[in-house]
Design an enzyme around this catalytic site. Sequence first.
Site, PDB file in Angstrom:
ATOM      1  N   ALA A 163       0.862  -1.190   0.000  1.00 45.97           N
ATOM      2  CA  ALA A 163       0.000   0.000   0.000  1.00 45.97           C
ATOM      3  C   ALA A 163       0.890   1.229   0.000  1.00 45.97           C
ATOM      4  O   ALA A 163       1.915   1.255   0.672  1.00 45.97           O
ATOM      5  CB  ALA A 163      -0.912   0.006   1.220  1.00 45.97           C
ATOM      6  N   GLN A 194       4.262   4.643   3.048  1.00 45.48           N
ATOM      7  CA  GLN A 194       3.822   3.393   2.428  1.00 45.48           C
ATOM      8  C   GLN A 194       4.029   2.229   3.392  1.00 45.48           C
ATOM      9  O   GLN A 194       4.729   2.352   4.392  1.00 45.48           O
ATOM     10  CB  GLN A 194       4.509   3.161   1.090  1.00 45.48           C
ATOM     11  CG  GLN A 194       6.008   3.066   1.111  1.00 45.48           C
ATOM     12  CD  GLN A 194       6.594   3.190  -0.306  1.00 45.48           C
ATOM     13  OE1 GLN A 194       6.206   4.040  -1.102  1.00 45.48           O
ATOM     14  NE2 GLN A 194       7.553   2.339  -0.607  1.00 45.48           N
ATOM     15  N   VAL A 195       3.384   1.096   3.071  1.00 41.79           N
ATOM     16  CA  VAL A 195       3.324  -0.035   4.002  1.00 41.79           C
ATOM     17  C   VAL A 195       3.965  -1.270   3.372  1.00 41.79           C
ATOM     18  O   VAL A 195       3.660  -1.613   2.226  1.00 41.79           O
ATOM     19  CB  VAL A 195       1.858  -0.339   4.390  1.00 41.79           C
ATOM     20  CG1 VAL A 195       1.806  -1.391   5.490  1.00 41.79           C
ATOM     21  CG2 VAL A 195       1.142   0.930   4.841  1.00 41.79           C
ATOM     22  N   ASP A 205     -11.725   7.982   9.390  1.00 37.24           N
ATOM     23  CA  ASP A 205     -11.496   7.733   7.967  1.00 37.24           C
ATOM     24  C   ASP A 205     -12.241   6.458   7.574  1.00 37.24           C
ATOM     25  O   ASP A 205     -11.692   5.358   7.647  1.00 37.24           O
ATOM     26  CB  ASP A 205     -10.002   7.602   7.660  1.00 37.24           C
ATOM     27  CG  ASP A 205      -9.752   7.585   6.149  1.00 37.24           C
ATOM     28  OD1 ASP A 205     -10.746   7.517   5.390  1.00 37.24           O
ATOM     29  OD2 ASP A 205      -8.592   7.633   5.733  1.00 37.24           O
TER      30      ASP A 205
END
Length: 432
Positions: free
Chosen positions: A129, A135-136, A282
């Site tokens: 992701a 980022q992951v 979210d």
Amino acid sequence: MAKNSSTPGRRFLKLAGMTASIATKTMSNSIRNLTADEEQKNQARSKLFQDIGLQIADTLGEMKGAVMKVGQIASQYKDIFPPEVAKAIAKLQRQAPAMPFAEIKQQVEKELGKPLAQIFNSFEEQPFAAASIGQVHRATLPDGQEVVVKVQYPGVDQACESDLKQVRLALRLMGVLKVDKKLQDRLFQEIQDSLHEELNYEIEAQNLAVFRTFHQALDAKIIIPTVFPEYSSRRVLTLSMEKGDSIETASTWELSIRNEIGQRLIQALGQQIFFLKRFHCDPHPGNFAFRPDGSVVIYDFGGVKTLSNDIIVRFKALVQAGRQADIESIETHLLAMDALAERDKFPPELYQAWLEVLLRPLITHYDFAENSAHHDGMRLVKKSLKYWDVFKPSPDTLMVNRTISGHYWNLIQLKVHDNLNDLFESLVPPTN
């Protein structure tokens, strides 16, 4: 940082260029409209806003980091923009391109103080992701534990403040913020606070710990990842791998499981708002995963809104007034929350119609796939348009409204068909 925004000077010039171009377009439009009639002015204004919205989206979309995050937050606050601008900047919510692994590796080593190979047993170079500020990556710890590692892009936090000022200047020059200066200051302060918290993974780690403890005591089927503090810092966050299926997959499961998941999503949000007084704000479906036993996994606690006790009391009173169709009380609470410009301007029959539409998914046996409240609401919008200036985007209610409406669409995707009234009453008990 990526090459198109690699130095503060280049970022500033790119944003300043966007702002200057917007100012020129706005001025030209004003000059052209000096002799235009009302319809021509409206058409020109709509075209101007479309052009400017696309320009903002394209400029911010090219630039990694805080400026893109500002654009994403702006798209979450779309109530304060004309629809043409809101539509254009909504595309900023899509995933950003990944950053080269060499820069990610350097960031992890700098933050955790050792070579990557000494910290993790394995670390996947390809992220699964990528977002606006980080980022992951999947990895394993020396003891074999599977984890996910969230890494912030280098330099994002330094760019944050100047990015925000430039975006605000651009929007002010456009004249598209539909709120007065005082309210603008409050809204942008909230955006700034939100960015500050999201850029500090130590705050997110605290949020994860608080929400995990809170939900574990109430419902074992709300799953929140565990933080590994010794593998985390201000710009690196290492979490337990909590697997689950996407909302698309969950939408194919049998109705009883989909209904259980829908109830669990709404219950978790209500418990956070009314009892914890902090909520995960979210509601993007990518921040949730689901399991066939009805469990819900919640990811990404960078966006958390804290509510004052006064606001909670006001929300509860507003719900009670809505249930009783007490328009005078509704307007009193909306005025107190800066959500209403003037009393006695919105027709009582339209209030009644809106209350029925808004409460329908919560108090009747409701088919979310059919989505009748939304369709009836769209018809009501046309009747209500000429009174729209009566209402204001309130900093106290924007994120709550956005989160509730986001979960409404999650229940639509899950094709929930259920009566949520008992759950609604357990969260906000009716007054006698």
